[in-house]
Every structure is written in C-alpha cells, then in structure tokens.
Design a protein around this motif. Structure first.
Motif, PDB file in Angstrom:
ATOM      1  N   THR A   1      46.673  96.365  96.858  1.00 20.02           N
ATOM      2  CA  THR A   1      45.506  95.920  97.468  1.00 20.02           C
ATOM      3  C   THR A   1      44.471  95.572  96.431  1.00 20.02           C
ATOM      4  O   THR A   1      44.641  95.822  95.130  1.00 20.02           O
ATOM      5  CB  THR A   1      44.851  97.362  98.155  1.00 20.02           C
TER       6      THR A   1
ATOM      7  N   SER B   1      47.144  90.459  96.329  1.00 24.96           N
ATOM      8  CA  SER B   1      47.977  90.291  97.523  1.00 24.96           C
ATOM      9  C   SER B   1      49.347  89.645  96.859  1.00 24.96           C
ATOM     10  O   SER B   1      50.470  90.205  97.377  1.00 24.96           O
ATOM     11  CB  SER B   1      47.438  89.364  98.518  1.00 24.96           C
TER      12      SER B   1
ATOM     13  N   VAL C   1      48.893  87.899 103.586  1.00 21.00           N
ATOM     14  CA  VAL C   1      49.600  88.199 102.235  1.00 21.00           C
ATOM     15  C   VAL C   1      50.039  86.838 101.571  1.00 21.00           C
ATOM     16  O   VAL C   1      50.700  86.066 102.011  1.00 21.00           O
ATOM     17  CB  VAL C   1      50.983  88.784 102.886  1.00 21.00           C
TER      18      VAL C   1
ATOM     19  N   SER D   1      54.967  93.786 101.191  1.00 17.62           N
ATOM     20  CA  SER D   1      54.075  94.204 102.177  1.00 17.62           C
ATOM     21  C   SER D   1      54.578  95.096 103.280  1.00 17.62           C
ATOM     22  O   SER D   1      53.786  95.597 104.302  1.00 17.62           O
ATOM     23  CB  SER D   1      53.943  92.796 103.192  1.00 17.62           C
TER      24      SER D   1
END
Lengths: 193, 193
Positions: B179, B174, B69, A146
DNA sequence: CTGATTTCTTGTCATTTGTCAAGTAATTAT
DNA sequence: ATAATTACTTGACAAATGACAAGAAATCAG
C-alpha cells in the motif's frame, strides 16, 4: 514409449495437421528420470528442450540465505525449459529437478531452430507456448502482489488439487511464497471452517 | 518523428542488418498520447502492437474490491502490448495507460504476422522479446515471493531511479505489491539510516 | 525391521504489512 | 487566483506472516 501424448499436446494447443506434428516430433527422443533427479542444473547452458510426458517437476533458485525457493511447479503434460538459458545460450540461474518419477521427450536447440524457421505452424505453436506461459506467470505475479497467502492456497487447491497428492507441502509453501509453518497454520484454519 | 529510435531498438537487442530493420519498421506509424490516456482498454481485443518511444506507461487490473493493481511499469524505449489479447485475439484483462505524455510507433497484427513468417530475423527478434520479458516477469515473481517490501523498494530505487521522478508513489507502491502508506513508512525508515 | 532422515504440525513471540483516519503538501481545473 | 482534487505522510492499532524450537508422523536406507 510412443509419441502419442507428445503429438497430442500440439493438437491440444491449436489446430495443426497430423503430418506436420509428426515431422516436428520426429527428432524427439525418449528418456526417464527417477524422483529427485536434476534435469537442468544451475549455471549450466541448456542445449535441450524437454516435453514432460508424465510426472511432476519443479524449478528453484537459492536465495541469499542458501534456502531453496521454488519458482515453478510443472505438471505433465507440458514443455519444460529455461527460456533464457535455452534460447540465449546462457548459464541457467535456476535448477530444474524431478519431484516424482518422470518421463520426457527431448530435442536439441538445433532441431528447434530448424523447425522454427522451416515449419510455419511450429512457429505459431512456439509463440503460443510463450504467450500461455507468460500469461500464467503474470497471473501468479498478480496473485502474489494482491492476494493473501490463504487465498493463493485456496486457489491452488481448487485449480490443481492433484499437486497436493504429488508434491510436498514444503515445496508447495515455497511456491506460494510462504514458509511451511505458515502453510500448515493456514491449512489448520481452513479445516476449522 | 523519424524512426531512428525504433530502428535502433532492434539493433540493440541482437545483430541485424540495417536494411532488414527498415523493411520491418516500414509499416509502423507514429502517434502521441497525453498523460493519463488509455492505450489498451480492459475487455477490448488488441489489434495493434506498440513501440513506446518516449514516456512512461503502466498496466493495471481491478481487484475484487475495485482497486487498481499496477501490474507493470513501462519505460521507453520498449514494446508494449498485451500478449494474450494481441496474439490470441482475446479481450484484454488489463488496462494500459500513459503515465506521462508518450510517443508511439504502432503496427497491426497483420503486419506482425507477415514479418514473422517472412523475415527470419524478425522471428528471432520476436522470440528474444518474449524471452527477455518472460525473464523480467520471472525475476519480479521471485522478488515478490522471497524478498520483503523494503528490499524490493531498494532494488527498484537502485535499478530504475528515474521511475521515481516520473511515476507517483501510489503507482510504485502498487507495483511493489504494497500500500502507499507502507511505502511511505519504508521510505521514512530508509531515510533515517 | 530398525534407525535415520525428512515432513508436517504446533506453540510462542517478533516483525512486517495492512487498515483506517487525519492532516499537510502538491497539482489541477476553472 | 481559488477551489477542488490528488499525492504523500503519519499515527494507532490489527492482521498476516516469519523465526525458531520442539515434537509427532511419515518416509527412506541399509
């Protein structure tokens, strides 16, 4: 070459009596390794567990292209072992090598097993080690999926600046999941600001 | 609603006597959750540990931008808990929610502690759970830092195809660290070949 | 000390992935 | 059944990172 730092490490992780720690660490023995020496070799079954008293280490695997991918960097004081190889007695998929000169305390699986089943506080300590290590790994995974490389670099620099004094940028780059030229570029950009 | 699958899970991980397993699982109780329900909420201290008997779950965090996430996907049968929250009794940093309808067996930290300190085979089982989970996490971290998204997708598709029948692509994307539009593009490219 | 090796940086260009916006398909709630 | 919501896809473009090659700087071995 006394066990002060090893014993201290137990106390630092959770409350435990001095006498209990001494009983646990009784079976540990001391040794040293120069820099760039193998501690656990890939494809070998690990029968010892190691407390890294002083120095820097890393673990790495070889990817399909034969390139070394650094999977972890170890900063003393901490325990180092390949969980899967040590506890399941399987060949290790990773290699563990010293980055700087290092000193260790080691003990065997037999001793760990004896302590695990006979000293309640050692059980708690062992489990806590797992919890803490699992959590660190999880944090790295979240960061990797992330955050962009620059953020990961900045965080490492902030949280473990000493690593940059002791570990090559090539290894750090690989640990951050990027190439050394990307890391170099990121460092240049940061410098500009 | 009998404990067959729970008991079976112990046997599948390592050799253990039927009577011992029954003693361990005695304290477990059953419950169900519909899809999209919270099992462990962020910022709460987890006092129960869960065996996921049937269904799919995930854990996730919120990043700086408030986006979810996905940190892990759980496929029954498996144990689900937040190690840090459960064993250190700290507020959880992640949320755990059902993806499909799920059934569980749960027990308390007190029961786990009692078994951990009184049933040697349960200690071994617990440690093995940690080793296996640590190892899985480590593999994901290596994949994340050394493989491109397409490779990670292909491996997930090969190793856990059932996930694609039960979990939305948004969550899978995720989980893979990309994406949903990237995943969609990757799937289109693969399709072409 | 000196040559060899390794580390680090830099440039150019290609590839991968993200962002944003729009549109279609599928699912859910009432 | 219908409206609302969510899931999925697609396109155009931007940003991040990799690949490769070359050179400078640092380190190492004899």
């Amino acid at each position: 070459m006394n066990k002060a730092s090893l014993n201290q490490y137990f106390h630092s992780l959770f409350p435990i009596e001095k006498e209990v720690v001494e009983k646990i660490t009784e079976s540990f023995s001391y040794f040293e390794l120069e820099k760039n020496k193998v501690l656990i070799d890939v494809n070998t079954v690990s029968t010892q567990t190691f407390f890294l008293e002083r120095g820097y280490m890393r673990s790495f695997i070889l990817n399909e292209d034969g390139e070394q991918v650094t999977t972890n960097i170890y900063t003393a004081p901490c325990f180092v072992n390949d969980f899967l190889s040590f506890f399941k007695q399987q060949p290790s998929k990773e290699s563990y090598q010293t980055i700087t000169e290092c000193s260790f305390w080691e003990t065997s699986l037999e001793n760990v097993q004896f302590n695990f089943h006979n000293i309640p506080d050692f059980r708690e300590f062992s489990r806590l080690l797992f919890v803490v290590n699992y959590h660190k790994l999880n944090d790295r995974l979240i960061a990797m999926s992330s955050q962009k490389a620059e953020t990961r670099y900045m965080n490492l620099l902030k949280l473990q600046p000493h690593i940059f004094q002791n570990v090559s940028l090539k290894i750090i780059a690989s640990y951050l999941g990027i190439t050394d030229s990307s890391l170099s570029r990121i460092r240049r950009e940061i410098g500009k600001i």
